[in-house]
Design an enzyme around this catalytic site. Structure first.
Site, PDB file in Angstrom:
ATOM      1  N   GLY A  10       0.730  -1.191   0.213  1.00  0.00           N
ATOM      2  CA  GLY A  10      -0.175   0.082   0.066  1.00  0.00           C
ATOM      3  C   GLY A  10       0.662   1.168  -0.093  1.00  0.00           C
ATOM      4  O   GLY A  10       2.024   1.088  -0.326  1.00  0.00           O
ATOM      5  N   LYS A 195      -4.816   7.824  17.764  1.00  0.00           N
ATOM      6  CA  LYS A 195      -5.038   9.436  17.144  1.00  0.00           C
ATOM      7  C   LYS A 195      -6.017   9.365  16.024  1.00  0.00           C
ATOM      8  O   LYS A 195      -6.458  10.280  15.564  1.00  0.00           O
ATOM      9  CB  LYS A 195      -3.457   9.655  16.672  1.00  0.00           C
ATOM     10  CG  LYS A 195      -2.762   8.920  15.894  1.00  0.00           C
ATOM     11  CD  LYS A 195      -2.899   8.932  14.477  1.00  0.00           C
ATOM     12  CE  LYS A 195      -2.147   8.000  13.882  1.00  0.00           C
ATOM     13  NZ  LYS A 195      -2.525   7.819  12.300  1.00  0.00           N
ATOM     14  N   VAL A 283      -8.635   1.349   4.062  1.00  0.00           N
ATOM     15  CA  VAL A 283      -9.016   1.056   5.381  1.00  0.00           C
ATOM     16  C   VAL A 283      -9.005   2.519   5.946  1.00  0.00           C
ATOM     17  O   VAL A 283      -8.039   3.060   6.238  1.00  0.00           O
ATOM     18  CB  VAL A 283      -8.465   0.054   6.028  1.00  0.00           C
ATOM     19  CG1 VAL A 283      -8.826  -0.024   7.619  1.00  0.00           C
ATOM     20  CG2 VAL A 283      -8.489  -1.194   5.236  1.00  0.00           C
TER      21      VAL A 283
END
Length: 336
Positions: A10, A195, A283
């Site tokens: 990715g 986060k 995602v």
């Protein structure tokens, strides 16, 4: 020169692999898609994830994990949280076949659904301890799109094994990319995972037309919640004041390059979560991580009003406007 196998092609996996290849290391990136590996080898591009970026010509790719791992000193996982176990199981088989011991690391940012385990815990459950000498995590303020074009970047490598952390540090370091090390694996992983939740909220605020005051307030109070969860789970509180904490929160919570931030903006426009996830094509880790943190709030009796409100907005139908009002009109208190 070190051989490094990067599992996952990715954007972030490719950017990290490219950085190490530029540094003169032998880097092989593994993809489960043969056509993606061919694109990296033949045209030195990964157009789906890093459009327009020219990759180092020494960077190699393969769809055969054994080829990638054979002879590697470091194996770096950079796949979505939901794929970690599957890839770790496959790696365990490869290491057993090769009779090889490696340093394991990951750069994923999430928690496992259901078990709420951190990434390193998932990997440790699937890869026998005899097959690796240390386990580390890469975290900190870093967008793949900026790293691959040479923007100045500093990250943190968390591990309770100093040798493993330093080996990864040496493989990554150059004039544009500065890795630090720390001994808090737990805090480094939790900072990177939690986060993402706050970044969704930051995107919602901007999507609703609020400005820098609101965004700064959310990020600052969000960091308090991250620290509370981290301490409850055994992290060192000072970790959240460093690159793996506030650093990662700033870049993820304020940049349009952040998919979690962009998801928040899209949700503020009225799009349903299913549409946002489909349009993003990648995602959105914070959407899943928030479920685990709401469970932590109950288990450890924590006060996490921002996280709880975001959960209500995303999963229980509360409007963003009502959520903002609820947070701003809570009983007054001292800052902590």
């Amino acid at each position: 020169m070190t051989k490094v196998a990067v599992l996952g092609a990715g954007s972030w996996g490719t950017a990290l692999a490219n950085t190490m290849a530029k540094n003169g290391n032998e880097v092989v990136i593994w993809s489960h898609k043969a056509e993606q590996a061919a694109e990296i080898n033949d045209s030195h591009r990964n157009e789906r994830y890093l459009p327009g970026a020219a990759l180092d010509q020494k960077l190699l790719a393969t769809d055969d994990m054994k080829v990638a791992v054979d002879g590697a000193a470091i194996v770096l996982f950079v796949v979505p949280t939901k794929a970690i176990r599957m890839v770790a199981k496959q790696l365990a088989e490869v290491l057993a076949e090769l009779d090889q011991q490696v340093i394991l690391a990951h750069a994923a940012k999430g928690l496992e659904q259901g078990t709420h385990l951190r990434i390193s815990q998932m990997i440790a459950e699937e890869v026998p301890a005899k097959d690796y000498t240390g386990l580390a995590v890469i975290s900190g303020p870093s967008h793949a799109e900026d790293v691959v074009k040479g923007d100045l970047t500093a990250i943190s490598i968390g591990s309770d094994d100093a040798t493993a952390a330093k080996a990864l540090q040496q493989a990554l370091a150059n004039k544009d990319f500065r890795p630090y090390t720390n001994s808090d694996l737990i805090g480094s992983e939790l900072g990177g995972a939690l986060k993402n939740i706050i970044a969704i909220g930051s995107g919602m605020l901007i999507g609703k037309g609020y400005g820098a005051n609101a965004q700064a307030a959310l990020l600052t109070r969000g960091l308090v919640e991250i620290r509370r969860v981290g301490q409850a789970l055994g992290a060192q509180p000072e970790t959240f004041l460093g690159l793996a904490g506030i650093g990662d929160l700033i870049v993820t919570g304020m940049s349009p390059n952040s998919r979690n931030y962009r998801a928040g903006v899209a949700l503020a426009s009225g799009k349903p979560l299913s549409q946002v996830e489909e349009e993003m094509g990648m995602v959105i880790e914070g959407v899943n991580t928030i479920k685990a943190v709401v469970d932590f709030e109950k288990e450890f009796n924590l006060e996490l009003p921002i996280t709880r409100t975001l959960y209500q907005v995303i999963y229980e139908g509360k409007t963003i406007d009502q959520g903002i009002t609820d947070l701003m009109t809570r009983p007054l208190k001292a800052e902590d």
